[in-house]
Design an enzyme around this catalytic site. Structure first.
Site, PDB file in Angstrom:
ATOM      1  CG  ASP A  39      -0.225   0.148   2.547  1.00  0.00           C
ATOM      2  OD1 ASP A  39       0.789  -0.557   2.738  1.00  0.00           O
ATOM      3  OD2 ASP A  39      -0.651   0.957   3.401  1.00  0.00           O
ATOM      4  CD  GLU A  54       4.361   0.506   6.908  1.00  0.00           C
ATOM      5  OE1 GLU A  54       5.267   0.735   7.718  1.00  0.00           O
ATOM      6  OE2 GLU A  54       3.956   1.379   6.103  1.00  0.00           O
TER       7      GLU A  54
HETATM    8 ZN    ZN Z   1       6.870   2.059   4.072  1.00  0.00          ZN
END
Ligand code: ZN
Length: 436
Positions: A105, A200
Site C-alpha cells: 500500500d 502498513e
Molecule cells: Zn513504508
C-alpha cells in the site's frame, strides 16, 4: 556449493565468483518498479474493512502471477490481502527459515492515482522540475542525500501524485532477488519466505497476518531509505488520554457555578514543558510528549497525547509528568476533576533483536559484502517490523533507496535498489555460512 569444493584455495575465487554472479545478473528491479508504481494501491485510514481498500489486491495478484512464473509454485493471495510464497531451500543443511517482507500500500498523504514514473538517467545534479506541476521541484539543497546520488538513474513521479517508492521499491527488490535466486539454484540457501502485506501505512499491516502459516524464524522488512542503512531500533510508544470534567451551567446564570473544562484544558497545555520533550524541539534519540487531539465543552474536555522514547522506561516518566502537570493545574479550578487512560501502542524492536543479535549482524555483513558502509540510525517512529518482532518474528529494516516518501517529491535511485537486491542475495548466503 562451489565454496566448499574448492577448499583452501577458495578465498580468492570466492570473491571473484561473487562479483561474477552479480555482474552477470541483469537486474529487473527498475522495470518491475516502473510497472508496480502505476497500480494504485493507496490504503484508507477511515475504512473499517480489511484490507482497507480492495485495490491493493490489484498489485498483489500481479505479484502472485509473477512469482508463479518464476517457479515459486505455492505463491498465493489470501482474503486479507497478504501474499505468501516460498523459495525452496537449495542447501540440505539445517538453516533457519528467513522471510523478506514489504508492503504494497501507499500513503494517503498524497494521491496514488495515475502515477507516471519518470527516469532521469545519469542525473546531473540539477534541480528536477516535475512536468505535470512545475511548482513541484526537487532541489538538491533540500534533499542532501540526493546530492550523493549524482550520476545515478533517479526515478520520480510527474508532479501530481506521490511515487510510491515507499514501499514498491521494497516489493520490486524482493521480486528481483527472488527471480535471481530461482534462476541460480547453485547458490546455497535455506528456505526463504516472501511476504507482501497491505495497510502498513495505516498501522494495520500485521493485524491479520498468520505467523504460524508464514513459518519463518526471522524476518527483514525492505522499507528503509538511504543506501547501506539498517534499522534495528524504533521508538517505544504509548497513547494517553486525559479527560477533564468541569461543571456546566447556563452561561447567563453561571456566576459562581461554572467550571469550564475547556479553560482547564487550555491551562494544562500551557503548563507543559516548552523547551523540550516535544516533536518540534527534539531529534536523534530524544523522546517527547505530544498532544495530538483535543475536543471539549464546558462540561468535559478530552486531550489525547502520544508518548515516544527509545527507552521504554522513560514512557513512565512522561506519564508521571503529565499527571503531575494536570494535578498542579486543576487545583486552581475547584470542582474540576480528571481521569487518565494509558494504552501501549508499540515497543522498540531492539528489545527483541538484542536477544537475537545475529539477525542484524548478518544484515550488516551483507551490506558490507555488497560494497557499502553500514549506516545505522534509530527510527523516530514504528515499523511493521517493530510489531512483527514482538509477535515473535525478530525483524530489522533494510534500505531500499526510497526518499522523501509520502510526498510528490518522492524519489528513488535505481542503483540503490540494485544494491539492495545484492544485499538480499548476500544475506541468504550468510545465513547458510553462519548457521549451518
Ligand atoms: Zn513504508
Amino acid at each position: 556449493m562451489v565454496y566448499k569444493s574448492f577448499g583452501i584455495l577458495s578465498a580468492f575465487i570466492v570473491v571473484n565468483l561473487r562479483k561474477f554472479f552479480l555482474m552477470n545478473h541483469s537486474f529487473s528491479v527498475a522495470d518491475r518498479f516502473m510497472r508496480y508504481v502505476q497500480i494504485d494501491t493507496q490504503s484508507d485510514p477511515h475504512s473499517n474493512s480489511f484490507p482497507s481498500t480492495e485495490k491493493q489486491k490489484d498489485l498483489s495478484r500481479i505479484l502472485v502471477n509473477e512469482l508463479i512464473e518464476m517457479g515459486i509454485s505455492d505463491a498465493h493471495l489470501d482474503d486479507w490481502g497478504y501474499v505468501y510464497a516460498t523459495i525452496p531451500a537449495t542447501s540440505n543443511k539445517n538453516v533457519p527459515v528467513i522471510c523478506f517482507c514489504a508492503h504494497v500500500d501507499t500513503s494517503s498523504d498524497s494521491s496514488g492515482t495515475g502515477v507516471k514514473p519518470l527516469i532521469h538517467n545519469k542525473w546531473n545534479g540539477e534541480a528536477i522540475t516535475l512536468p505535470d506541476d512545475p511548482t513541484q521541484v526537487i532541489r538538491p539543497d533540500d534533499h542532501p542525500y540526493l546530492k550523493e546520488r549524482i550520476g545515478d538513474d533517479i526515478i520520480t513521479a510527474s508532479g501530481k501524485t506521490l511515487l510510491g517508492a515507499d514501499d514498491k521499491a521494497g516489493v520490486a527488490i524482493i521480486m528481483d532477488a527472488a527471480s535471481y535466486l530461482m534462476r541460480n539454484p547453485e547458490i546455497a540457501h535455506g528456505t526463504i519466505k516472501i511476504l507482501f502485506t497491505p495497510d502498513e501505512e495505516i498501522g494495520r499491516g500485521v493485524e491479520k497476518l498468520d505467523i504460524q502459516k508464514l513459518g519463518a524464524s526471522y524476518a527483514y522488512t525492505l522499507d528503509g531509505s538511504e543506501r547501506g542503512s539498517l534499522e534495528d531500533e524504533t521508538f517505544s510508544a504509548d497513547g494517553i488520554t486525559i479527560t477533564i470534567n468541569g461543571i456546566s451551567a447556563h452561561p447567563g446564570f453561571a456566576k459562581g457555578k461554572m467550571v469550564n473544562a475547556v479553560k482547564v484544558a487550555g491551562a494544562f497545555l500551557e503548563a507543559l514543558p516548552k523547551l523540550g520533550l516535544s516533536p518540534e524541539t527534539t531529534t536523534d534519540r530524544e523522546g517527547f510528549i505530544h498532544p495530538v487531539h483535543i475536543q471539549g465543552t464546558a462540561e468535559s474536555a478530552v486531550v489525547s497525547f502520544i508518548l515516544r522514547d527509545f527507552v521504554t522506561g522513560r514512557l513512565d516518566d512522561y506519564a508521571i509528568l503529565l499527571e503531575k502537570t494536570i494535578q498542579s493545574v486543576i487545583i486552581n479550578y475547584p470542582g474540576a476533576s480528571y481521569s487518565i487512560e494509558r494504552k501501549e501502542q508499540y515497543r522498540n524492536m531492539k528489545e527483541v533483536l538484542d536477544q537475537h543479535p545475529m539477525v542484524a549482524a548478518y544484515a550488516e555483513e551483507a551490506i558490507r559484502r555488497a560494497g557499502m558502509p553500514v549506516r545505522k540510525l534509530p527510527v523516530r517512529g514504528g515499523t511493521d517490523g517493530s510489531r512483527l518482532s514482538f509477535m515473535g518474528l525478530p525483524c530489522p529494516n533494510i534500505f531500499t533507496g526510497e526518499m522523501a516518501f509520502h510526498s510528490k517529491l518522492e524519489y528513488v535511485s535505481v542503483q540503490d535498489m540494485e544494491k539492495a537486491v545484492e544485499v538480499v542475495v548476500e544475506l541468504v548466503k550468510i545465513w547458510v555460512e553462519k548457521e549451518s
